[in-house]
Design a protein around this motif. Structure first.
Motif, PDB file in Angstrom:
ATOM      1  N   LEU A   1       3.054  18.744   5.873  1.00 31.58           N
ATOM      2  CA  LEU A   1       3.034  17.627   6.809  1.00 31.58           C
ATOM      3  C   LEU A   1       2.465  18.061   8.158  1.00 31.58           C
ATOM      4  O   LEU A   1       1.871  17.261   8.881  1.00 31.58           O
ATOM      5  CB  LEU A   1       4.438  17.052   6.990  1.00 31.58           C
ATOM      6  CG  LEU A   1       5.032  16.357   5.756  1.00 31.58           C
ATOM      7  CD1 LEU A   1       6.458  15.901   6.021  1.00 31.58           C
ATOM      8  CD2 LEU A   1       4.166  15.175   5.320  1.00 31.58           C
ATOM      9  N   LYS A   2       2.630  19.348   8.486  1.00 30.87           N
ATOM     10  CA  LYS A   2       2.097  19.878   9.742  1.00 30.87           C
ATOM     11  C   LYS A   2       0.605  20.173   9.638  1.00 30.87           C
ATOM     12  O   LYS A   2      -0.138  20.000  10.604  1.00 30.87           O
ATOM     13  CB  LYS A   2       2.857  21.149  10.121  1.00 30.87           C
ATOM     14  CG  LYS A   2       2.396  21.773  11.429  1.00 30.87           C
ATOM     15  CD  LYS A   2       3.100  23.099  11.677  1.00 30.87           C
ATOM     16  CE  LYS A   2       2.588  23.737  12.968  1.00 30.87           C
ATOM     17  NZ  LYS A   2       3.136  25.100  13.165  1.00 30.87           N
ATOM     18  N   ILE A   3       0.166  20.658   8.458  1.00 28.52           N
ATOM     19  CA  ILE A   3      -1.238  21.032   8.278  1.00 28.52           C
ATOM     20  C   ILE A   3      -1.817  20.299   7.065  1.00 28.52           C
ATOM     21  O   ILE A   3      -2.177  20.912   6.062  1.00 28.52           O
ATOM     22  CB  ILE A   3      -1.389  22.557   8.135  1.00 28.52           C
ATOM     23  CG1 ILE A   3      -0.368  23.136   7.142  1.00 28.52           C
ATOM     24  CG2 ILE A   3      -1.253  23.249   9.476  1.00 28.52           C
ATOM     25  CD1 ILE A   3      -0.578  24.620   6.856  1.00 28.52           C
ATOM     26  N   PRO A   4      -1.908  18.982   7.140  1.00 27.91           N
ATOM     27  CA  PRO A   4      -2.350  18.193   5.974  1.00 27.91           C
ATOM     28  C   PRO A   4      -3.785  18.473   5.550  1.00 27.91           C
ATOM     29  O   PRO A   4      -4.082  18.513   4.352  1.00 27.91           O
ATOM     30  CB  PRO A   4      -2.178  16.748   6.440  1.00 27.91           C
ATOM     31  CG  PRO A   4      -2.257  16.808   7.931  1.00 27.91           C
ATOM     32  CD  PRO A   4      -1.615  18.102   8.300  1.00 27.91           C
ATOM     33  N   ILE A   5      -4.686  18.668   6.515  1.00 29.31           N
ATOM     34  CA  ILE A   5      -6.095  18.886   6.161  1.00 29.31           C
ATOM     35  C   ILE A   5      -6.261  20.222   5.450  1.00 29.31           C
ATOM     36  O   ILE A   5      -6.946  20.317   4.423  1.00 29.31           O
ATOM     37  CB  ILE A   5      -6.998  18.826   7.410  1.00 29.31           C
ATOM     38  CG1 ILE A   5      -6.781  17.512   8.179  1.00 29.31           C
ATOM     39  CG2 ILE A   5      -8.463  18.985   7.000  1.00 29.31           C
ATOM     40  CD1 ILE A   5      -7.013  16.263   7.361  1.00 29.31           C
ATOM     41  N   GLN A   6      -5.608  21.270   5.985  1.00 28.64           N
ATOM     42  CA  GLN A   6      -5.683  22.581   5.336  1.00 28.64           C
ATOM     43  C   GLN A   6      -5.100  22.536   3.932  1.00 28.64           C
ATOM     44  O   GLN A   6      -5.597  23.208   3.018  1.00 28.64           O
ATOM     45  CB  GLN A   6      -4.950  23.626   6.176  1.00 28.64           C
ATOM     46  CG  GLN A   6      -5.612  23.940   7.503  1.00 28.64           C
ATOM     47  CD  GLN A   6      -5.049  23.125   8.653  1.00 28.64           C
ATOM     48  OE1 GLN A   6      -4.697  21.946   8.480  1.00 28.64           O
ATOM     49  NE2 GLN A   6      -4.965  23.728   9.823  1.00 28.64           N
ATOM     50  N   THR A   7      -4.058  21.735   3.742  1.00 29.57           N
ATOM     51  CA  THR A   7      -3.442  21.599   2.422  1.00 29.57           C
ATOM     52  C   THR A   7      -4.424  20.992   1.429  1.00 29.57           C
ATOM     53  O   THR A   7      -4.570  21.466   0.302  1.00 29.57           O
ATOM     54  CB  THR A   7      -2.171  20.730   2.518  1.00 29.57           C
ATOM     55  OG1 THR A   7      -1.242  21.347   3.419  1.00 29.57           O
ATOM     56  CG2 THR A   7      -1.519  20.571   1.160  1.00 29.57           C
ATOM     57  N   LEU A   8      -5.113  19.937   1.864  1.00 25.21           N
ATOM     58  CA  LEU A   8      -6.110  19.308   0.998  1.00 25.21           C
ATOM     59  C   LEU A   8      -7.282  20.249   0.721  1.00 25.21           C
ATOM     60  O   LEU A   8      -7.799  20.312  -0.399  1.00 25.21           O
ATOM     61  CB  LEU A   8      -6.614  18.017   1.645  1.00 25.21           C
ATOM     62  CG  LEU A   8      -5.640  16.831   1.577  1.00 25.21           C
ATOM     63  CD1 LEU A   8      -6.001  15.787   2.621  1.00 25.21           C
ATOM     64  CD2 LEU A   8      -5.645  16.220   0.185  1.00 25.21           C
ATOM     65  N   LYS A   9      -7.686  21.005   1.735  1.00 23.18           N
ATOM     66  CA  LYS A   9      -8.844  21.894   1.575  1.00 23.18           C
ATOM     67  C   LYS A   9      -8.552  23.057   0.627  1.00 23.18           C
ATOM     68  O   LYS A   9      -9.405  23.421  -0.187  1.00 23.18           O
ATOM     69  CB  LYS A   9      -9.293  22.423   2.939  1.00 23.18           C
ATOM     70  CG  LYS A   9     -10.002  21.371   3.788  1.00 23.18           C
ATOM     71  CD  LYS A   9     -10.275  21.857   5.194  1.00 23.18           C
ATOM     72  CE  LYS A   9     -11.340  22.923   5.220  1.00 23.18           C
ATOM     73  NZ  LYS A   9     -11.705  23.314   6.616  1.00 23.18           N
ATOM     74  N   VAL A  10      -7.358  23.628   0.712  1.00 19.23           N
ATOM     75  CA  VAL A  10      -7.065  24.769  -0.162  1.00 19.23           C
ATOM     76  C   VAL A  10      -6.933  24.319  -1.616  1.00 19.23           C
ATOM     77  O   VAL A  10      -7.265  25.065  -2.544  1.00 19.23           O
ATOM     78  CB  VAL A  10      -5.812  25.536   0.305  1.00 19.23           C
ATOM     79  CG1 VAL A  10      -4.528  24.776  -0.022  1.00 19.23           C
ATOM     80  CG2 VAL A  10      -5.777  26.937  -0.296  1.00 19.23           C
ATOM     81  N   GLY A  11      -6.472  23.071  -1.826  1.00 21.06           N
ATOM     82  CA  GLY A  11      -6.368  22.550  -3.184  1.00 21.06           C
ATOM     83  C   GLY A  11      -7.707  22.123  -3.763  1.00 21.06           C
ATOM     84  O   GLY A  11      -7.896  22.149  -4.979  1.00 21.06           O
ATOM     85  N   SER A  12      -8.653  21.769  -2.894  1.00 19.54           N
ATOM     86  CA  SER A  12      -9.966  21.297  -3.361  1.00 19.54           C
ATOM     87  C   SER A  12     -11.035  22.370  -3.184  1.00 19.54           C
ATOM     88  O   SER A  12     -11.488  22.984  -4.157  1.00 19.54           O
ATOM     89  CB  SER A  12     -10.352  20.013  -2.622  1.00 19.54           C
ATOM     90  OG  SER A  12     -10.300  20.199  -1.210  1.00 19.54           O
ATOM     91  N   LEU A  13     -11.411  22.643  -1.929  1.00 20.47           N
ATOM     92  CA  LEU A  13     -12.444  23.650  -1.675  1.00 20.47           C
ATOM     93  C   LEU A  13     -12.009  25.039  -2.151  1.00 20.47           C
ATOM     94  O   LEU A  13     -12.805  25.774  -2.741  1.00 20.47           O
ATOM     95  CB  LEU A  13     -12.769  23.698  -0.172  1.00 20.47           C
ATOM     96  CG  LEU A  13     -13.305  22.413   0.462  1.00 20.47           C
ATOM     97  CD1 LEU A  13     -13.500  22.609   1.955  1.00 20.47           C
ATOM     98  CD2 LEU A  13     -14.598  21.984  -0.196  1.00 20.47           C
ATOM     99  N   GLY A  14     -10.743  25.382  -1.870  1.00 22.10           N
ATOM    100  CA  GLY A  14     -10.251  26.690  -2.282  1.00 22.10           C
ATOM    101  C   GLY A  14     -10.282  26.862  -3.788  1.00 22.10           C
ATOM    102  O   GLY A  14     -10.714  27.896  -4.305  1.00 22.10           O
ATOM    103  N   THR A  15      -9.835  25.840  -4.501  1.00 21.83           N
ATOM    104  CA  THR A  15      -9.841  25.911  -5.961  1.00 21.83           C
ATOM    105  C   THR A  15     -11.272  25.979  -6.485  1.00 21.83           C
ATOM    106  O   THR A  15     -11.576  26.749  -7.404  1.00 21.83           O
ATOM    107  CB  THR A  15      -9.110  24.697  -6.557  1.00 21.83           C
ATOM    108  OG1 THR A  15      -7.777  24.648  -6.034  1.00 21.83           O
ATOM    109  CG2 THR A  15      -9.047  24.788  -8.078  1.00 21.83           C
TER     110      THR A  15
END
Length: 327
Positions: free
Chosen positions: A86-100
């Motif tokens: 909830l604090k870092i929503p964009i990073q969460t989405l990026k690690v699940g998408s770009l990171g993967t």
């Protein structure tokens, strides 16, 4: 004999650090990667200096380069607690998408087998119980938890696409609530927060009326399940968790009893989209992995509480301050 080489992302996190320990003990050469946005370096510091351990401070949402061959990749990089995502929503989405995407590309280039850490949160607030792998879930994509839920659902989708289109050797673990030593106290999840509050003799805060259920798997059992999945020839998602379901209120009372705490239970409003039930069906894991949890909840909680009791009071206080600062 050449050691098998394995890259573990999210290596300084709770599960990642336990995986580093397991694969070091099994004789693997471990390349640990973490940007330390939620991971804690102290979780793996004891491995520094070992000949078969390397650490890289890197964000896997950016291009990932690894020299020489790789046999396996374990992708565990992601915020996993409500406070974090909830604090870092964009990073969460990026690690699940770009990171993967980056790690699947690396696996393809190295011809390595990759296991991605998905989550029971792909089931959202489920309308069936227990949840089996064929259930598609009940997820709100635009709610506050959507950044984590949908990141993991996309992660599963792109992993399957790489498996189907590129014939990549993939594994998908749907991890249910796991606990044990090295968890972060006050991270927004019930169990470590309750333990921290009980040890500090503070009020136990339950969100809602406490009737929502969870199923808790001790970390040693979880790591064994993941180890078996990596070495099993099965590419579809598999639930790894403990089907021993209990209410959050029951959990709070059990922790109060085991810690001999004088804390009182208080109730607060339930967060948006908080799942009302969480219980895995593990029939697929039993059949394919020959795996099921062995550690009883009482034994696991006693080990977890004993670990936190070894921490200095100052560390508990700092953890709580961080919690209230971030929440």
């Amino acid at each position: 004999m050449t050691k098998k080489r394995i890259l573990i992302t999210g290596a300084a996190g709770f599960l990642g650090s336990h995986l580093c320990n397991r694969f070091i003990s099994e004789g693997y050469h471990v390349l640990a990667m973490d940007n330390l946005i939620t991971g804690q370096l102290e979780n793996i510091e004891h491995l520094f200096g070992k000949e078969n351990f390397e650490f890289y401070n890197h964000d896997v949402s950016k291009f990932v380069h690894v020299s020489n061959d790789l046999d396996y990749i374990l992708h565990f990089a992601s915020p996993a607690s409500p406070i974090d995502y909830l604090k870092i929503p964009i990073q969460t989405l990026k690690v699940g998408s770009l990171g993967t995407h980056n790690l699947l590309g690396l696996a393809k280039d190295k011809q390595a087998r990759i296991l991605v850490a998905s989550t029971s949160e792909v089931y959202g607030d489920p309308l069936v119980s227990p949840q089996d792998e064929d259930y598609w879930g009940n997820v709100n994509p635009v709610g506050p938890r959507g950044v984590y839920d949908e990141a993991k659902r996309f992660q599963e989708a792109i992993t399957m696409a790489y498996h189907t289109y590129h014939k990549l050797d993939t594994r998908i673990a749907r991890i249910f609530n796991t606990y044990g030593p090295k968890m972060r106290l006050f991270d927004g999840r019930a169990l470590p927060t309750f333990v921290g509050q009980a040890l500090m003799q503070e009020d136990i805060t339950i969100f809602g009326n406490g009737s929502q259920t969870r199923s808790f798997c001790y970390v040693d059992d979880q790591i064994e399940g993941l180890f078996k999945l990596l070495h099993t020839d099965y590419h579809l998602p598999i639930n790894i968790g403990n089907p021993d379901e209990m209410t959050i209120e029951e959990l709070a009372k059990e922790i109060l009893h085991l810690t001999n705490s004088r804390s009182k239970i208080v109730y607060k409003n339930l967060p948006v989209d908080d799942p009302k039930q969480r219980r895995p069906s593990i029939s697929r894991a039993q059949e394919i992995l020959n795996w099921e949890p062995k550690v009883s909840r009482k034994e696991g909680l006693e080990k977890t509480i004993a670990y936190f009791e070894t921490l200095p009071l100052e560390k508990l206080i700092n953890a709580e301050k961080t919690h209230f600062k971030e929440s």
